[in-house]
Design a protein around this motif. Structure first.
Motif, PDB file in Angstrom:
ATOM      1  N   GLY A 270     -19.887  19.506  16.167  1.00  0.00           N
ATOM      2  CA  GLY A 270     -20.313  18.280  16.821  1.00  0.00           C
ATOM      3  C   GLY A 270     -19.146  17.889  17.732  1.00  0.00           C
ATOM      4  O   GLY A 270     -18.064  18.415  17.205  1.00  0.00           O
ATOM      5  N   THR A 271     -19.378  17.035  18.863  1.00  0.00           N
ATOM      6  CA  THR A 271     -17.714  16.884  19.629  1.00  0.00           C
ATOM      7  C   THR A 271     -17.509  15.662  19.055  1.00  0.00           C
ATOM      8  O   THR A 271     -17.475  15.072  18.284  1.00  0.00           O
ATOM      9  CB  THR A 271     -18.395  16.030  20.836  1.00  0.00           C
ATOM     10  OG1 THR A 271     -18.907  15.114  20.713  1.00  0.00           O
ATOM     11  CG2 THR A 271     -19.683  16.700  21.953  1.00  0.00           C
ATOM     12  N   PRO A 272     -15.878  15.203  19.310  1.00  0.00           N
ATOM     13  CA  PRO A 272     -15.187  14.871  18.482  1.00  0.00           C
ATOM     14  C   PRO A 272     -15.606  13.837  18.552  1.00  0.00           C
ATOM     15  O   PRO A 272     -15.556  12.533  17.470  1.00  0.00           O
ATOM     16  CB  PRO A 272     -13.928  15.150  19.027  1.00  0.00           C
ATOM     17  CG  PRO A 272     -13.898  15.918  19.851  1.00  0.00           C
ATOM     18  CD  PRO A 272     -14.991  16.414  20.331  1.00  0.00           C
ATOM     19  N   ALA A 273     -16.191  12.996  20.081  1.00  0.00           N
ATOM     20  CA  ALA A 273     -17.110  11.763  19.563  1.00  0.00           C
ATOM     21  C   ALA A 273     -18.139  11.398  18.802  1.00  0.00           C
ATOM     22  O   ALA A 273     -18.404  10.387  18.247  1.00  0.00           O
ATOM     23  CB  ALA A 273     -17.768  10.883  21.057  1.00  0.00           C
ATOM     24  N   TRP A 274     -18.903  12.355  18.500  1.00  0.00           N
ATOM     25  CA  TRP A 274     -20.180  12.302  17.493  1.00  0.00           C
ATOM     26  C   TRP A 274     -19.630  12.446  16.138  1.00  0.00           C
ATOM     27  O   TRP A 274     -20.284  12.047  15.142  1.00  0.00           O
ATOM     28  CB  TRP A 274     -20.658  13.365  17.334  1.00  0.00           C
ATOM     29  CG  TRP A 274     -22.021  12.930  18.925  1.00  0.00           C
ATOM     30  CD1 TRP A 274     -22.236  13.575  19.618  1.00  0.00           C
ATOM     31  CD2 TRP A 274     -23.414  11.820  18.299  1.00  0.00           C
ATOM     32  NE1 TRP A 274     -23.441  12.857  20.635  1.00  0.00           N
ATOM     33  CE2 TRP A 274     -23.996  11.459  19.692  1.00  0.00           C
ATOM     34  CE3 TRP A 274     -23.695  10.835  17.098  1.00  0.00           C
ATOM     35  CZ2 TRP A 274     -25.055  10.981  19.317  1.00  0.00           C
ATOM     36  CZ3 TRP A 274     -24.645  10.273  16.991  1.00  0.00           C
ATOM     37  CH2 TRP A 274     -25.816  10.103  18.129  1.00  0.00           C
ATOM     38  N   CYS A 275     -17.689  13.523  15.674  1.00  0.00           N
ATOM     39  CA  CYS A 275     -17.465  13.074  14.817  1.00  0.00           C
ATOM     40  C   CYS A 275     -17.224  12.069  14.232  1.00  0.00           C
ATOM     41  O   CYS A 275     -17.697  11.581  13.011  1.00  0.00           O
ATOM     42  CB  CYS A 275     -16.421  14.391  14.876  1.00  0.00           C
ATOM     43  SG  CYS A 275     -17.559  16.302  14.941  1.00  0.00           S
ATOM     44  N   ASP A 276     -16.696  11.592  15.045  1.00  0.00           N
ATOM     45  CA  ASP A 276     -15.549   9.595  14.962  1.00  0.00           C
ATOM     46  C   ASP A 276     -17.060   8.435  14.811  1.00  0.00           C
ATOM     47  O   ASP A 276     -16.691   7.927  14.003  1.00  0.00           O
ATOM     48  CB  ASP A 276     -15.373   9.463  15.960  1.00  0.00           C
ATOM     49  CG  ASP A 276     -14.533   8.421  15.794  1.00  0.00           C
ATOM     50  OD1 ASP A 276     -13.924   7.587  15.020  1.00  0.00           O
ATOM     51  OD2 ASP A 276     -15.829   7.330  16.853  1.00  0.00           O
ATOM     52  N   TYR A 277     -18.234   9.103  15.587  1.00  0.00           N
ATOM     53  CA  TYR A 277     -19.674   8.368  15.482  1.00  0.00           C
ATOM     54  C   TYR A 277     -19.988   8.469  14.033  1.00  0.00           C
ATOM     55  O   TYR A 277     -19.968   7.472  13.091  1.00  0.00           O
ATOM     56  CB  TYR A 277     -20.307   8.424  16.237  1.00  0.00           C
ATOM     57  CG  TYR A 277     -21.292   6.813  16.255  1.00  0.00           C
ATOM     58  CD1 TYR A 277     -20.792   5.567  17.080  1.00  0.00           C
ATOM     59  CD2 TYR A 277     -22.518   7.299  15.580  1.00  0.00           C
ATOM     60  CE1 TYR A 277     -22.011   5.795  17.426  1.00  0.00           C
ATOM     61  CE2 TYR A 277     -23.315   6.683  15.387  1.00  0.00           C
ATOM     62  CZ  TYR A 277     -23.255   5.113  17.202  1.00  0.00           C
ATOM     63  OH  TYR A 277     -24.074   4.420  17.006  1.00  0.00           O
ATOM     64  N   VAL A 278     -19.755   9.383  13.602  1.00  0.00           N
ATOM     65  CA  VAL A 278     -20.626   9.807  12.320  1.00  0.00           C
ATOM     66  C   VAL A 278     -20.037   9.667  10.320  1.00  0.00           C
ATOM     67  O   VAL A 278     -19.868   8.744   9.935  1.00  0.00           O
ATOM     68  CB  VAL A 278     -21.099  11.188  12.193  1.00  0.00           C
ATOM     69  CG1 VAL A 278     -21.144  11.650  10.553  1.00  0.00           C
ATOM     70  CG2 VAL A 278     -21.940  11.743  13.052  1.00  0.00           C
ATOM     71  N   GLU A 279     -18.735   9.274  11.356  1.00  0.00           N
ATOM     72  CA  GLU A 279     -17.351   9.027   9.941  1.00  0.00           C
ATOM     73  C   GLU A 279     -17.578   7.266   9.716  1.00  0.00           C
ATOM     74  O   GLU A 279     -17.356   6.783   8.660  1.00  0.00           O
ATOM     75  CB  GLU A 279     -16.148   9.537  10.176  1.00  0.00           C
ATOM     76  CG  GLU A 279     -15.174   9.229   9.545  1.00  0.00           C
ATOM     77  CD  GLU A 279     -13.685  10.062   9.350  1.00  0.00           C
ATOM     78  OE1 GLU A 279     -12.755   9.647   8.714  1.00  0.00           O
ATOM     79  OE2 GLU A 279     -13.264  10.641  11.046  1.00  0.00           O
ATOM     80  N   ARG A 280     -17.618   6.760  10.940  1.00  0.00           N
ATOM     81  CA  ARG A 280     -17.748   5.281  10.881  1.00  0.00           C
ATOM     82  C   ARG A 280     -19.387   4.903  10.427  1.00  0.00           C
ATOM     83  O   ARG A 280     -19.155   4.015  10.003  1.00  0.00           O
ATOM     84  CB  ARG A 280     -17.367   4.726  12.286  1.00  0.00           C
ATOM     85  CG  ARG A 280     -16.196   4.546  13.042  1.00  0.00           C
ATOM     86  CD  ARG A 280     -16.028   3.725  14.461  1.00  0.00           C
ATOM     87  NE  ARG A 280     -16.752   4.824  15.364  1.00  0.00           N
ATOM     88  CZ  ARG A 280     -17.727   4.257  16.331  1.00  0.00           C
ATOM     89  NH1 ARG A 280     -17.975   2.504  15.939  1.00  0.00           N
ATOM     90  NH2 ARG A 280     -18.443   3.930  17.444  1.00  0.00           N
ATOM     91  N   PHE A 281     -20.312   5.452  10.443  1.00  0.00           N
ATOM     92  CA  PHE A 281     -21.779   5.695   9.875  1.00  0.00           C
ATOM     93  C   PHE A 281     -21.859   5.582   8.534  1.00  0.00           C
ATOM     94  O   PHE A 281     -21.563   4.941   7.756  1.00  0.00           O
ATOM     95  CB  PHE A 281     -22.584   6.604  10.486  1.00  0.00           C
ATOM     96  CG  PHE A 281     -23.984   6.202  10.146  1.00  0.00           C
ATOM     97  CD1 PHE A 281     -24.597   5.241  10.780  1.00  0.00           C
ATOM     98  CD2 PHE A 281     -24.319   6.380   8.763  1.00  0.00           C
ATOM     99  CE1 PHE A 281     -26.173   4.671  10.740  1.00  0.00           C
ATOM    100  CE2 PHE A 281     -25.171   5.966   8.805  1.00  0.00           C
ATOM    101  CZ  PHE A 281     -26.408   5.170   9.144  1.00  0.00           C
ATOM    102  N   SER A 282     -20.658   6.565   7.903  1.00  0.00           N
ATOM    103  CA  SER A 282     -20.602   6.755   6.227  1.00  0.00           C
ATOM    104  C   SER A 282     -19.782   6.193   5.594  1.00  0.00           C
ATOM    105  O   SER A 282     -19.557   5.348   4.799  1.00  0.00           O
ATOM    106  CB  SER A 282     -20.117   8.463   6.028  1.00  0.00           C
ATOM    107  OG  SER A 282     -19.807   8.421   4.713  1.00  0.00           O
TER     108      SER A 282
END
Length: 648
Positions: A270-282
């Protein structure tokens, strides 16, 4: 082609060049259907109504570009090219007849003008239902409405607007809405509610039933005729009277190229933006918790949207180990004078490792667009071919979806596509683009049992999913969408080739829904050179019989004499640069994903390149296919689009 007038051409010379080119009836019809304005300008020059030589030259340059596209570009575009179904079998076969089917629809601007004319006429709108735009959001004392592009339109929530927001929360007739406003404000003149509702329709806070959802192929079919609304040129699509069958070996090569490109992708997880988003959700909610979509994308109550959504360009890139490897590869090829590099298994493994850890789940599906190069059908049958990859779509249906109404026999395949989440159901994403000019690019017939409708008017009797019906959860490191009422997980498919990153034609929420389920899978695209793309040269990469990416040169205006130089001096400098850089005569001038074939031995093509450099920071030139590359299909320009699916 007639003799090219060149930069110093007189009006008479431009007329002499245009006249025989414009005399070709089929070419004239194709240009007129696509660019009525250019057709008008050309005819004005030929009739002597336009005597400005600069305008004549501009019209001539535009006409020359269309002439090249007419003969050499295969992308479906008005009457310039069409579509047909492709088959794979034991033997190669090609049949092209004359019974091509032209399907016309009113151009988006004409439809938008007709709708706007209707929506200002209370009498014609009386029985038409309206409702609040599903994408509108109330923030305090203001209501925000998506506007053209990535911008928003803000309105104060006055007492009258508050009444509209409540009364039209679900579909209500225009006449009934006016009645509610009149009942609430009995002392105001009758025309005030009429003008308010008309204004709210104009700015998009209200949607009317005249704006057909994207699953309606002809949006003009539900707009009543009449009045003084302007008419416009029709938009055309062509279904070819053609049958094409390719040997199974070509299909195997498509699968091979798709597999290699999936392994070589820059973003394996995944793109950095989406990786960051998933991490924040988690971090905030963890796994096992489902959050309503509306809460999640609210920046105050949730996370908002990923970084970069709503902007019109990609974020800056950081230098990675993959970048360094590709810089070394490209630099070595340039140093050794090699235009092509043979990709090996070891190179794939090294680049794959440099991109990061292996993905937990593969990309479930995407489309490969390619050219089959072979000098004859007999050679193709014997295996004498190359597959030149042109682009890769984000998902199956991205490139082909816009033509499902022309090819109904193949439109049903999305129902059987694999999903990232086992047991998830594919649903069709339906939305309007942010710019009306692109309206027909998002229209596709409904081919899946369920539709996820974003920002559209849908009647109260229609059964569709809406963003308000959805929740988002996290499982195994992957975000998923589910229907709140049933728990059924879904994965939207967006049947449009509109680029979500490079332009601002897509509502951010529509992009969010289209990307969410696949956010942590490999993001497969055309081959991404990363930082090496800024080099003046990158070589072609070939794996077996597939050209994964072509040789490419970057020509900046500073490398050549300024625009005041004579034509001969400028051409001599260009050819000297070509000799130093190893650039062939035949190239493709790339503008985004559009490629214009140029023959740099022709004065006309040199003029087109020089004109491009006047208004651009650089010219991106790709190696052109061999002259006999289309021999197997009787010299016709072509592309094949093949959906591929993961077998894991």
């Amino acid at each position: 082609m007639p003799e090219w007038p060149g930069q110093g051409g007189t009006l008479q010379q431009w007329q002499s060049w245009m006249a025989p080119v414009w005399a070709d009836e089929e070419f004239r019809r194709a240009v007129t259907s696509t660019s009525p304005d250019l057709a008008y300008r050309v005819e004005a020059v030929l009739a002597g109504q336009s005597m400005d030589v600069r305008r004549a030259r501009r019209a001539g340059l535009a006409l020359a570009r269309y002439a090249i596209r007419y003969g050499h570009r295969s992308t479906p575009f008005g009457l310039f090219a069409g579509v047909a179904v492709l088959e794979f079998g034991e033997t190669a076969a090609v049949r092209v007849g004359d019974g091509h089917e032209i399907v016309t629809r009113p151009a988006p601007r004409a439809v938008a003008a007709r709708i706007a004319s209707c929506e200002t006429d209370a009498a014609r709108m009386a029985a038409v239902e309206v409702c609040v735009n599903p994408l509108a959001q109330v923030w305090g004392e203001c209501v925000r409405v998506p506007a053209e592009g990535a911008s928003e339109f803000s309105l104060a929530v006055t007492p009258a607007v508050a009444v509209v927001l409540e009364a039209a929360a679900s579909p209500i007739s225009h006449e009934a809405l006016l009645g509610k406003l009149a009942a609430e404000f009995p002392d105001i003149p009758t025309e005030r509610p009429v003008s308010l509702v008309a204004e709210l329709l104009r700015v998009g806070l209200l949607r009317s039933a005249l704006r057909a959802p994207a699953t309606v192929i002809d949006p003009a079919s539900i707009v009543p005729a009449g009045g003084d609304e302007p008419t416009g040129q029709d938009a055309c699509d062509v279904r070819l009277d053609a049958d094409v069958r390719l040997p199974e070996a070509v299909g195997v090569e498509v699968e091979t190229a798709a597999t290699v490109l999936a392994r070589l992708t820059r973003h394996q997880q995944g793109t950095p933006a989406w990786c960051d988003y998933v991490e924040r959700f988690s971090d905030r909610w963890g796994e096992g918790v489902e959050i309503s979509l509306e809460q999640l994308i609210d920046p105050d109550r949730g996370l908002g949207l990923p970084a970069g959504f709503g902007s019109v360009s990609e974020p800056p890139r950081t230098m990675t180990r993959r970048d360094r490897l590709l810089l070394e590869l490209a630099g070595s090829a340039a140093l050794e004078g090699r235009r092509e590099v043979q990709v090996t298994g070891a190179m794939i493994e090294e680049l794959e490792a440099a991109a990061g850890s292996s993905p937990s789940r593969p990309a479930p599906h995407f489309e490969v667009c390619a050219q089959v190069q072979s000098r004859s059908r007999e050679a193709l049958q014997r295996g004498g071919f190359r597959l030149r990859v042109q682009t890769v779509s984000r998902a199956a249906g991205s490139m082909s979806g816009r033509f499902w109404h022309l090819l109904p026999e193949v439109a049903g395949y999305p129902a059987d596509l694999p999903t990232v989440t086992p047991g998830a159901k594919p649903v069709q994403l339906s939305f309007h683009p942010c710019r009306s000019d692109a309206d027909l690019l998002t229209r596709a017939p409904q081919v899946l049992p369920e539709v996820l409708s974003v920002g559209e008017f849908r009647g109260s009797d229609e059964t569709v999913l809406r963003p308000a019906d959805l929740v988002v959860g996290l499982s195994g490191g992957h975000l998923y969408l589910a229907v709140a009422a049933t728990g059924q997980r879904i994965e939207p498919i967006a049947p449009t080739a509109i680029n979500f990153v490079w332009n601002n034609y897509t509502p951010p929420i529509a992009r969010f829904l289209a990307e969410l389920s696949r956010a942590r899978t490999p993001q497969v695209t055309w081959f991404d050179w990363g930082a090496a793309f800024t080099l003046p040269f990158t070589p072609a990469l070939r794996y077996r019989r597939s050209i994964l990416t072509t040789a490419r040169w970057l020509l900046r205006p500073a490398a050549l004499p300024d625009q005041q130089a004579s034509t001969s001096r400028w051409a001599d400098a260009l050819h000297a640069w070509r000799k130093r850089a190893g650039v062939p005569e035949r190239v493709l001038l790339a503008v985004d994903d559009q490629h214009l074939p140029l023959d740099l031995s022709r004065e006309m093509d040199l003029d087109l390149l020089r004109t491009h450099l006047r208004t651009s920071t650089a010219a991106v030139l790709h190696d052109a296919p061999p002259e006999d590359a289309n021999g197997w299909i009787e010299g016709r320009a072509h592309s094949i689009v093949v959906p591929v699916r993961s077998n894991r």
